[in-house]
Scaffold this active site. Sequence first.
Site, PDB file in Angstrom:
ATOM      1  N   CYS A 108       1.263   5.251   3.373  1.00 57.28           N
ATOM      2  CA  CYS A 108       0.949   3.861   3.688  1.00 57.28           C
ATOM      3  C   CYS A 108      -0.020   3.750   4.871  1.00 57.28           C
ATOM      4  O   CYS A 108      -1.064   4.381   4.888  1.00 57.28           O
ATOM      5  CB  CYS A 108       2.251   3.110   3.928  1.00 57.28           C
ATOM      6  N   HIS A 109       0.328   2.957   5.879  1.00 59.06           N
ATOM      7  CA  HIS A 109      -0.521   2.771   7.056  1.00 59.06           C
ATOM      8  C   HIS A 109      -0.458   3.954   8.031  1.00 59.06           C
ATOM      9  O   HIS A 109      -1.207   3.997   9.000  1.00 59.06           O
ATOM     10  CB  HIS A 109      -0.133   1.487   7.799  1.00 59.06           C
TER      11      HIS A 109
END
Length: 183
Positions: A108-109
């Site tokens: 993800c991030h």
Amino acid sequence: MTYDLSGKKVAFLLTDGYEDSELTEPWKAVTEAGASALLVSPKPSEVTGKKGHTQAVDAVVTSVDAEHYDALVLPGGVVNADHLRMDEAAVRFTKDFFEQGKPVSVICHGAWILIEADVVRGREITSYPSLKTDLINAGAEWVDEEVVVDQGLTSSRTPKDLPAFCAKTVEEIYEGEHAGQTA
């Protein structure tokens, strides 16, 4: 295939605001395979995920060395990832895994810290879609796939990719150091 990670130490680097399942599911996967998982954070005591999961911190990032771990896992969560990429000790700790050729898994991030560590140039990687331009500008080849493995660097997009991410994370930790995993 089942992989035995007995004797392996896996660092999970995160701080408050992480995506809960991106910590808990990989943690479960590596410990069920026999590894020891340790939570490393810039913050002492405990961290809290964006959905309320709390977990004790095993070590503060300023007091650890990548040399003492076999792999690194970087959960996502916008707030977590944004704070980590601004923490010099966290960036250094992350970069050290690449310099030592050790497996790193990011979802993800979480990939924002890899940009700060300058370790994505020439690498194939995936992430949450909003990081696509950031990663391309940092020299990565961004792809939209469930899980991507590039010489010891495992990456995934979102919590829906966790089953594939966890399986590849365990496999890459089992394989150990990779000659192509460089900073």
